[in-house]
Design a protein around this motif. Structure first.
Motif, PDB file in Angstrom:
ATOM      1  N   TYR A 172      -9.921   2.166  -6.434  1.00  0.00           N
ATOM      2  CA  TYR A 172      -8.490   2.437  -6.498  1.00  0.00           C
ATOM      3  C   TYR A 172      -7.729   1.454  -5.612  1.00  0.00           C
ATOM      4  O   TYR A 172      -8.145   1.156  -4.492  1.00  0.00           O
ATOM      5  N   THR A 173      -6.618   0.956  -6.133  1.00  0.00           N
ATOM      6  CA  THR A 173      -5.684   0.181  -5.319  1.00  0.00           C
ATOM      7  C   THR A 173      -4.454   1.048  -5.084  1.00  0.00           C
ATOM      8  O   THR A 173      -3.815   1.515  -6.020  1.00  0.00           O
ATOM      9  N   LEU A 174      -4.147   1.279  -3.804  1.00  0.00           N
ATOM     10  CA  LEU A 174      -2.998   2.095  -3.433  1.00  0.00           C
ATOM     11  C   LEU A 174      -1.831   1.211  -3.011  1.00  0.00           C
ATOM     12  O   LEU A 174      -2.012   0.071  -2.604  1.00  0.00           O
ATOM     13  N   GLY A 175      -0.642   1.753  -3.095  1.00  0.00           N
ATOM     14  CA  GLY A 175       0.544   1.029  -2.652  1.00  0.00           C
ATOM     15  C   GLY A 175       1.720   1.973  -2.546  1.00  0.00           C
ATOM     16  O   GLY A 175       1.627   3.165  -2.882  1.00  0.00           O
ATOM     17  N   PHE A 176       2.830   1.449  -2.068  1.00  0.00           N
ATOM     18  CA  PHE A 176       4.039   2.272  -1.972  1.00  0.00           C
ATOM     19  C   PHE A 176       4.506   2.665  -3.368  1.00  0.00           C
ATOM     20  O   PHE A 176       4.525   1.835  -4.277  1.00  0.00           O
ATOM     21  N   PRO A 177       4.927   3.903  -3.557  1.00  0.00           N
ATOM     22  CA  PRO A 177       5.395   4.319  -4.882  1.00  0.00           C
ATOM     23  C   PRO A 177       6.745   3.739  -5.257  1.00  0.00           C
ATOM     24  O   PRO A 177       7.008   3.465  -6.431  1.00  0.00           O
ATOM     25  N   ASN A 178       7.626   3.545  -4.268  1.00  0.00           N
ATOM     26  CA  ASN A 178       8.987   3.134  -4.609  1.00  0.00           C
ATOM     27  C   ASN A 178       9.696   2.560  -3.389  1.00  0.00           C
ATOM     28  O   ASN A 178       9.136   2.478  -2.298  1.00  0.00           O
ATOM     29  N   GLN A 179      10.951   2.160  -3.616  1.00  0.00           N
ATOM     30  CA  GLN A 179      11.729   1.512  -2.570  1.00  0.00           C
ATOM     31  C   GLN A 179      12.001   2.447  -1.399  1.00  0.00           C
ATOM     32  O   GLN A 179      11.965   2.032  -0.238  1.00  0.00           O
ATOM     33  N   GLU A 180      12.286   3.713  -1.690  1.00  0.00           N
ATOM     34  CA  GLU A 180      12.582   4.656  -0.605  1.00  0.00           C
ATOM     35  C   GLU A 180      11.459   4.713   0.416  1.00  0.00           C
ATOM     36  O   GLU A 180      11.673   4.608   1.628  1.00  0.00           O
ATOM     37  N   VAL A 181      10.230   4.859  -0.061  1.00  0.00           N
ATOM     38  CA  VAL A 181       9.098   5.042   0.840  1.00  0.00           C
ATOM     39  C   VAL A 181       8.770   3.751   1.583  1.00  0.00           C
ATOM     40  O   VAL A 181       8.537   3.771   2.798  1.00  0.00           O
ATOM     41  N   GLU A 182       8.757   2.620   0.870  1.00  0.00           N
ATOM     42  CA  GLU A 182       8.426   1.359   1.533  1.00  0.00           C
ATOM     43  C   GLU A 182       9.439   1.032   2.634  1.00  0.00           C
ATOM     44  O   GLU A 182       9.066   0.682   3.761  1.00  0.00           O
ATOM     45  N   THR A 183      10.717   1.153   2.313  1.00  0.00           N
ATOM     46  CA  THR A 183      11.751   0.843   3.290  1.00  0.00           C
ATOM     47  C   THR A 183      11.703   1.805   4.473  1.00  0.00           C
ATOM     48  O   THR A 183      11.711   1.387   5.635  1.00  0.00           O
ATOM     49  N   SER A 184      11.616   3.088   4.184  1.00  0.00           N
ATOM     50  CA  SER A 184      11.716   4.099   5.234  1.00  0.00           C
ATOM     51  C   SER A 184      10.515   4.097   6.166  1.00  0.00           C
ATOM     52  O   SER A 184      10.666   4.204   7.384  1.00  0.00           O
ATOM     53  N   LEU A 185       9.301   3.981   5.609  1.00  0.00           N
ATOM     54  CA  LEU A 185       8.125   3.999   6.467  1.00  0.00           C
ATOM     55  C   LEU A 185       8.076   2.757   7.354  1.00  0.00           C
ATOM     56  O   LEU A 185       7.752   2.844   8.545  1.00  0.00           O
TER      57      LEU A 185
END
Length: 339
Positions: A172-185
């Motif tokens: 599995y390759t994981l990543g941020f689901p969307n802009q909200e999560v990537e920016t906020s975290l």
């Protein structure tokens, strides 16, 4: 228990809605059929594109449809063929308030998670390209849980790709689901990385990017690294990791909310970071001068032809070789070539 299910077999959804409510760490469970990553149940815990375009059609006028997708879609409980879903909490608040915001993230500050990432010396660019195996994602003992499992179970990472190189083995390759999560975290991680005045620094970065001022960008980034507190290098576990220079760089851009791609793949390899903003493309390659000769960062971008995939877009392309010195704790080279 699911309707019409075998009365002797209980099904428990361990992720999904639980991620959106930020309660999903379990221990002591056994003899369960974990349907988290089963394709037939992939869309039961969120809204699909079809839901947004039909059920919520009266709410869409006045809101940019593509931005709704970029900000809140992207949770995927399976491979690329599985339907991605929107976080319901975000979507409902967006339609009520009529403006974009990090509603889910702001509902509870992830203090525990940030502290764990700090202690484990997380390399933040890896957050959007994290490879793992299914058994790691299924661990629920909070005292012995892999970092990727923790991020997956709490909803900060989702499945981006599933590969099965051999029968019975999945990667599995994981990543941020969307802009909200990537920016906020990434914004939450900036103090951990030593940035004490994140708001002011973000404004300065935004100003230079809007003006496409690469000389100003260089001066800003050098001042940023020079401003990291001296004690931070002694007291913060992340400072012991070679990649913390790139972590500061990446998280600073990602926290601004610009379109950032790490390990941006082309036919010739992967450039460390690409930024697509305000009609310009920036390709960044990072090197540590104690490990490689000076000047090698920009030379690699050119030699590998990383810019070729973007030449047909009609946007100005800027090749930027960024070189750090471990001894000086600073950017010692910032070479630019614009196409």
């Amino acid at each position: 228990m699911l309707k019409d299910a075998d009365p002797h077999l209980a099904f428990v959804l361990l992720t999904g809605v639980s991620k959106f409510s930020k309660v999903s760490l379990f221990s002591g469970l056994n003899n369960l059929n974990d349907i988290t990553l089963d394709a037939p149940y992939a869309s039961i815990c969120g809204y699909t594109d079809a839901d947004i375009d039909t059920v919520f059609a009266p709410e869409l006028p006045g809101l940019e449809r593509d931005e709704i997708r970029r900000w809140y879609n992207g949770y995927r409980w399976g491979g690329q063929e599985v339907t991605a879903v929107y976080n319901p909490f975000d979507v409902l608040l967006l339609f009520q308030k009529r403006q974009f915001g990090a509603y889910w993230f702001e509902s509870a500050t992830p203090t525990f998670l940030v502290e764990v990432l700090k202690q484990r010396g997380i390399f933040t660019p890896a957050l959007d390209q994290w490879e793992t195996e299914p058994d790691l994602l299924g661990r629920f003992d909070v005292d012995d849980i892999a970092t990727e499992a923790l991020l997956f179970q709490t909803g900060y990472l989702t499945v981006k790709k599933v590969e099965e190189p051999m029968l019975g083995y999945r990667l599995y390759t994981l990543g941020f689901p969307n802009q909200e999560v990537e920016t906020s975290l990434n914004l939450a991680l900036l103090p951990v990385l030593g940035m004490e005045s994140a708001t002011r620094e973000r404004k300065t970065l935004f100003t230079h990017l809007c003006a496409h001022d690469l000389a100003g960008l260089e001066a800003h980034l050098k001042a940023l690294y020079a401003g990291l507190p001296h004690d931070w290098y002694h007291n913060n576990p992340i400072a012991r990791y070679e990649g913390h220079y790139a972590s500061v760089f990446y998280s600073h851009f990602a926290a601004l909310g610009v379109n950032v791609t790490v390990e941006d793949a082309s036919h010739h390899g992967k450039v460390d970071m690409t930024v697509d903003f305000a009609g310009h493309i920036y390709l960044f390659e990072f090197k540590v001068v104690e490990q490689l000769p000076e000047g090698s960062a920009l030379a690699q971008i050119k030699a590998k032809g990383y810019a070729d995939k973007y030449r047909g877009q009609g946007k100005p392309i800027h090749l930027v070789g960024v070189e750090f010195s471990r001894e000086r704790r600073q950017i010692v080279a910032f070479e630019v070539e614009s196409l």
